[in-house]
Design a protein around this motif. Structure first.
Motif, PDB file in Angstrom:
ATOM      1  N   ALA A 124      44.645 -37.779  54.000  1.00  0.00           N
ATOM      2  CA  ALA A 124      43.250 -37.373  54.176  1.00  0.00           C
ATOM      3  C   ALA A 124      42.298 -38.520  53.865  1.00  0.00           C
ATOM      4  CB  ALA A 124      42.943 -36.176  53.277  1.00  0.00           C
ATOM      5  N   GLY A 125      41.311 -38.679  54.722  1.00  0.00           N
ATOM      6  CA  GLY A 125      40.284 -39.695  54.515  1.00  0.00           C
ATOM      7  C   GLY A 125      39.503 -39.911  55.798  1.00  0.00           C
ATOM      8  N   ALA A 126      38.175 -40.032  55.673  1.00  0.00           N
ATOM      9  CA  ALA A 126      37.334 -40.266  56.856  1.00  0.00           C
ATOM     10  C   ALA A 126      37.714 -41.600  57.501  1.00  0.00           C
ATOM     11  CB  ALA A 126      35.862 -40.280  56.436  1.00  0.00           C
ATOM     12  N   SER A 127      37.711 -41.641  58.837  1.00  0.00           N
ATOM     13  CA  SER A 127      38.116 -42.852  59.566  1.00  0.00           C
ATOM     14  C   SER A 127      37.154 -44.005  59.283  1.00  0.00           C
ATOM     15  CB  SER A 127      38.134 -42.565  61.065  1.00  0.00           C
ATOM     16  OG  SER A 127      38.226 -43.780  61.785  1.00  0.00           O
ATOM     17  N   VAL A 128      37.726 -45.203  59.073  1.00  0.00           N
ATOM     18  CA  VAL A 128      36.867 -46.381  58.835  1.00  0.00           C
ATOM     19  C   VAL A 128      36.324 -46.925  60.158  1.00  0.00           C
ATOM     20  CG1 VAL A 128      38.001 -47.065  56.690  1.00  0.00           C
ATOM     21  CG2 VAL A 128      38.834 -47.988  58.854  1.00  0.00           C
ATOM     22  N   ALA A 129      36.893 -46.472  61.278  1.00  0.00           N
ATOM     23  CA  ALA A 129      36.537 -47.066  62.576  1.00  0.00           C
ATOM     24  C   ALA A 129      35.531 -46.235  63.372  1.00  0.00           C
ATOM     25  CB  ALA A 129      37.799 -47.283  63.410  1.00  0.00           C
ATOM     26  N   ASP A 130      35.051 -45.121  62.807  1.00  0.00           N
ATOM     27  CA  ASP A 130      34.103 -44.277  63.540  1.00  0.00           C
ATOM     28  C   ASP A 130      32.674 -44.563  63.088  1.00  0.00           C
ATOM     29  OD1 ASP A 130      36.242 -43.147  64.744  1.00  0.00           O
ATOM     30  OD2 ASP A 130      36.184 -41.243  63.665  1.00  0.00           O
ATOM     31  N   ARG A 136      27.885 -43.402  55.207  1.00  0.00           N
ATOM     32  CA  ARG A 136      29.227 -43.432  55.809  1.00  0.00           C
ATOM     33  C   ARG A 136      30.235 -44.031  54.826  1.00  0.00           C
ATOM     34  NH1 ARG A 136      32.540 -40.849  58.702  1.00  0.00           N
ATOM     35  NH2 ARG A 136      34.122 -42.075  59.716  1.00  0.00           N
ATOM     36  N   LYS A 137      29.824 -45.083  54.139  1.00  0.00           N
ATOM     37  CA  LYS A 137      30.724 -45.733  53.179  1.00  0.00           C
ATOM     38  C   LYS A 137      31.079 -44.776  52.032  1.00  0.00           C
ATOM     39  CE  LYS A 137      29.866 -50.432  52.595  1.00  0.00           C
ATOM     40  NZ  LYS A 137      28.938 -51.559  52.335  1.00  0.00           N
ATOM     41  N   ARG A 138      30.080 -44.015  51.602  1.00  0.00           N
ATOM     42  CA  ARG A 138      30.325 -43.017  50.543  1.00  0.00           C
ATOM     43  C   ARG A 138      31.343 -41.987  51.012  1.00  0.00           C
ATOM     44  NH1 ARG A 138      25.186 -43.280  48.946  1.00  0.00           N
ATOM     45  NH2 ARG A 138      24.514 -41.703  50.430  1.00  0.00           N
ATOM     46  N   GLU A 139      31.182 -41.560  52.267  1.00  0.00           N
ATOM     47  CA  GLU A 139      32.097 -40.544  52.830  1.00  0.00           C
ATOM     48  C   GLU A 139      33.520 -41.101  52.946  1.00  0.00           C
ATOM     49  OE1 GLU A 139      32.691 -37.796  56.844  1.00  0.00           O
ATOM     50  OE2 GLU A 139      31.082 -39.278  56.797  1.00  0.00           O
ATOM     51  N   ILE A 140      33.635 -42.352  53.395  1.00  0.00           N
ATOM     52  CA  ILE A 140      34.949 -42.998  53.525  1.00  0.00           C
ATOM     53  C   ILE A 140      35.647 -43.035  52.162  1.00  0.00           C
ATOM     54  CG2 ILE A 140      36.058 -45.255  53.912  1.00  0.00           C
ATOM     55  CD1 ILE A 140      34.004 -45.646  56.252  1.00  0.00           C
ATOM     56  N   MET A 141      34.888 -43.363  51.125  1.00  0.00           N
ATOM     57  CA  MET A 141      35.469 -43.483  49.775  1.00  0.00           C
ATOM     58  C   MET A 141      35.780 -42.104  49.181  1.00  0.00           C
ATOM     59  SD  MET A 141      36.334 -45.864  47.519  1.00  0.00           S
ATOM     60  CE  MET A 141      35.341 -47.345  47.359  1.00  0.00           C
ATOM     61  N   THR A 142      34.786 -41.211  49.152  1.00  0.00           N
ATOM     62  CA  THR A 142      34.972 -39.935  48.445  1.00  0.00           C
ATOM     63  C   THR A 142      35.984 -39.023  49.135  1.00  0.00           C
ATOM     64  OG1 THR A 142      33.055 -38.973  49.571  1.00  0.00           O
ATOM     65  CG2 THR A 142      32.646 -39.950  47.424  1.00  0.00           C
ATOM     66  N   PHE A 150      34.497 -54.342  51.353  1.00  0.00           N
ATOM     67  CA  PHE A 150      34.502 -52.884  51.262  1.00  0.00           C
ATOM     68  C   PHE A 150      35.889 -52.291  51.496  1.00  0.00           C
ATOM     69  CE2 PHE A 150      33.893 -48.754  53.553  1.00  0.00           C
ATOM     70  CZ  PHE A 150      33.569 -48.008  52.430  1.00  0.00           C
ATOM     71  N   LEU A 151      36.609 -52.799  52.516  1.00  0.00           N
ATOM     72  CA  LEU A 151      37.937 -52.236  52.812  1.00  0.00           C
ATOM     73  C   LEU A 151      38.920 -52.486  51.671  1.00  0.00           C
ATOM     74  CD1 LEU A 151      38.477 -53.028  56.604  1.00  0.00           C
ATOM     75  CD2 LEU A 151      37.921 -50.837  55.558  1.00  0.00           C
ATOM     76  N   ALA A 152      38.808 -53.654  51.038  1.00  0.00           N
ATOM     77  CA  ALA A 152      39.673 -53.950  49.888  1.00  0.00           C
ATOM     78  C   ALA A 152      39.349 -52.992  48.747  1.00  0.00           C
ATOM     79  CB  ALA A 152      39.482 -55.401  49.439  1.00  0.00           C
ATOM     80  N   ASP A 153      38.067 -52.734  48.557  1.00  0.00           N
ATOM     81  CA  ASP A 153      37.629 -51.818  47.487  1.00  0.00           C
ATOM     82  C   ASP A 153      38.151 -50.404  47.745  1.00  0.00           C
ATOM     83  OD1 ASP A 153      36.329 -50.938  45.210  1.00  0.00           O
ATOM     84  OD2 ASP A 153      34.410 -50.649  46.215  1.00  0.00           O
ATOM     85  N   VAL A 154      37.991 -49.936  48.996  1.00  0.00           N
ATOM     86  CA  VAL A 154      38.458 -48.587  49.358  1.00  0.00           C
ATOM     87  C   VAL A 154      39.961 -48.462  49.111  1.00  0.00           C
ATOM     88  CG1 VAL A 154      38.896 -47.016  51.302  1.00  0.00           C
ATOM     89  CG2 VAL A 154      36.660 -48.070  51.048  1.00  0.00           C
ATOM     90  N   SER A 155      40.732 -49.443  49.602  1.00  0.00           N
ATOM     91  CA  SER A 155      42.197 -49.368  49.479  1.00  0.00           C
ATOM     92  C   SER A 155      42.619 -49.413  48.009  1.00  0.00           C
ATOM     93  CB  SER A 155      42.852 -50.520  50.245  1.00  0.00           C
ATOM     94  OG  SER A 155      42.422 -50.532  51.586  1.00  0.00           O
ATOM     95  N   HIS A 156      41.945 -50.264  47.237  1.00  0.00           N
ATOM     96  CA  HIS A 156      42.287 -50.402  45.815  1.00  0.00           C
ATOM     97  C   HIS A 156      42.006 -49.093  45.063  1.00  0.00           C
ATOM     98  CE1 HIS A 156      43.310 -52.405  42.191  1.00  0.00           C
ATOM     99  NE2 HIS A 156      42.085 -52.498  41.717  1.00  0.00           N
TER     100      HIS A 156
END
Length: 310
Positions: A73-79, A86-92, A145-151
């Motif tokens: 589960a997780g909002a798509s990073v490519a949409d 959007r960044k908040r949604e991707i993370m949360t 940002f992507l490194a932060d999300v993955s971490h």
């Protein structure tokens, strides 16, 4: 007396591209599948349980159902562009789901043997030509940002592992499928005869065919030897230039345009241009050492299988 009932897998994010294919392949492999989603669909193939990550609610029958859980589960990073919202949604969407699973798994009365919790090769940031392995430290999240999300995504799975449940974290590369993800977007201009490498073209793309990724997940579920982090990528990453050239060959289209400049991509995509401009030359050695065999180890074979009929 041996128990011959099918093993049961609960998938979060099961209606996405990876989850949809994984559910099909699990059923073909003799598993029973249930999806955990906000809007449970009526399906003959799958059980469906409701959860609401924002509200912190989950069907109380969901976790006791499962022998295994796959968390996608997780909002798509490519949409769409990466606005602050959007960044908040991707993370949360990633962290909230795992927190809810960890809370429920801490309760008695379930028999979950293993959890696969997705992550991404974005954790390595823009690593240039350097070959990165599971031992490579994450990139500095303040700059990426992507490194932060993955971490953060991986840290959110730690409480599940702390419960003593076998936890496997596949760091997923660019997933190749004609049903979604990056490939149709990369292929669209190539099909129109307007394909070009992006940025310098020298940045590495670490990719995996969707079916290989699903087979890898199934291996991770079935064999208790898998635990911890693994790079879920094919053994031969390609530069963006090489990727574009092979794709054009497979599609029988010429590549006539010069490279698409990085500044143009940043202008069009904003910070999201990280997805296509960052270089990740990711090693598949650990997965291979575990005995996994790729059906599509090389790019030409993978793209040929996806676009062969065209």
């Amino acid at each position: 007396m041996t128990d011959t009932s099918p093993r049961k897998v609960l998938i979060t994010g099961g209606t996405g591209m990876i989850g949809t294919r994984l559910a099909e392949m699990l059923i073909d492999s003799g598993f029973e599948v249930a999806l955990l989603s906000r809007e449970p669909a009526r399906s003959n193939h799958y059980h469906s349980f409701r959860w609401d990550v924002d509200a912190g609610t989950i069907d109380e029958a969901a976790i006791p159902y499962a022998d295994y859980i796959v968390s996608l589960a997780g909002a798509s990073v490519a949409d769409g562009k990466w606005t602050d919202e959007r960044k908040r949604e991707i993370m949360t969407s990633r962290l909230g789901g795992l927190a809810l699973l960890a809370r429920e798994l801490a309760k008695p009365g379930h028999h979950v043997q293993a959890v696969i919790s997705a992550s991404a090769v974005g954790i390595y940031g823009d690593a240039g030509d350097k070959l990165v392995t599971e031992e490579t430290p994450p990139a500095l999240p303040t700059q990426d940002f992507l490194a932060d999300v993955s971490h953060q995504w991986e840290l959110a799975a730690a409480p599940i592992a702390a419960l003593g449940i076998r936890t496997v974290i596949p760091r997923i590369g660019v997933v190749l499928s004609t049903d979604g993800g990056a490939l149709p977007q990369i292929a669209r201009p190539v099909k129109l005869g307007a394909g070009a490498a992006l940025g310098s073209g020298r940045q590495y793309m670490s990719w995996i065919h969707l079916d290989d990724l699903c087979r890898l997940f199934i291996a991770m579920l079935e064999d208790p030897a898998w635990h911890g982090t693994y790079n879920a990528v094919a053994p031969y990453p390609a530069t963006n230039q090489a990727f574009t050239e092979v794709l054009a060959e497979v599609l029988h289209r010429p590549l006539i345009l010069p490279k698409v400049p990085a500044f143009g991509l940043k202008l069009a995509m904003g910070e999201m241009s990280e997805i296509v401009l960052a270089s990740q030359n990711v090693s598949a050695k650990k997965v291979l050492a575990q005995g996994f065999t790729f059906e599509y180890p090389e790019l030409r074979g993978a793209l040929g299988a996806l676009y062969g009929a065209e």
